[in-house]
Scaffold this active site. Sequence first.
Site, short mmCIF file in Angstrom:
data_model
loop_
_atom_site.label_atom_id
_atom_site.label_comp_id
_atom_site.label_asym_id
_atom_site.label_seq_id
_atom_site.Cartn_x
_atom_site.Cartn_y
_atom_site.Cartn_z
N ASP A 104 0.83 -1.20 0.00
CA ASP A 104 0.00 0.00 0.00
C ASP A 104 0.87 1.26 0.00
O ASP A 104 2.03 1.22 0.41
CB ASP A 104 -0.89 0.04 1.25
CG ASP A 104 -1.88 -1.11 1.27
OD1 ASP A 104 -2.21 -1.64 0.19
OD2 ASP A 104 -2.31 -1.48 2.37
N1 URA Z 1 -1.37 -5.99 3.80
C1 URA Z 1 -1.83 -4.75 3.85
O1 URA Z 1 -2.85 -4.49 4.47
N2 URA Z 1 -1.14 -3.79 3.20
C2 URA Z 1 0.00 -4.02 2.55
O2 URA Z 1 0.59 -3.10 1.99
C3 URA Z 1 0.48 -5.33 2.51
C4 URA Z 1 -0.22 -6.31 3.14
#
Ligand code: URA
Length: 234
Positions: A104
């Site tokens: 993310d």
């Molecule tokens: N899980 C998440 O919630 N975000 C990420 O970036 C990776 C795994």
Amino acid sequence: MEERLQKLLSAAGVCSRRTAETYLIAGRVTVNGQTAHLGQRADPDRDEILVDGRPLAPRAEAVYILLNKPRGYVSTLSDERGRRTVAELVADCGSRVYPVGRLDLDTEGLLLITNDGDLAHRLLSPKKHVDKVYYAQVDGILNQEDCEAFHCGVTLADGYTCLPAGLELLEGGRAALVTVREGKYHQVKRMLAARGKPVTYLKRLSMGSLRLDDTLAPGEFRLLTAAEEAQLQR
Ligand code: URA
């Protein structure tokens, strides 16, 4: 040797296998002058394969990069909203490379970047079940019940029940090491949110045999060692 066109396109560094499927559906690929179809196989030594009228380049030398992704960067090659991308961080590596999976915008840590479409495909395959370990800080205090829930498979707000996962408490329950084998959208955040303890900070520490080392500051990258490469290929 004959192989599926999406595999040949990704091996030649044109695009990922999934993107190659969209190229095939859109009629952008021809084999010996005929528009190719999804699922078609071809032999790059025997057949003339063109994408948008241009021949495939010879197979590019494989490049494997371990990036410590900083917050504030999207894990894509370009962004229609003009946000900074991980592609900018590895621009001087000299090859056309893609991130393997996504983190993310606000997640930090280990991101593998490569032009080896086959390896990316295998690592992301749900059948492969590659372990990913995250360090997460949460709003709230995690406890033994949360560990058990993770061990049994957390049910997310949309009703999906995750595969069993690991939760190892740190810092009196304000943080944890989370080990997941799936790669669902916002998975770790949604798992912890389902336990009523939303994530405030998230960093990926490892993926399969690859570990983030403390020599890499956020935004820095290095090539994998030969030993890391060999382990990944297993
Ligand atoms: N899980 C998440 O919630 N975000 C990420 O970036 C990776 C795994």
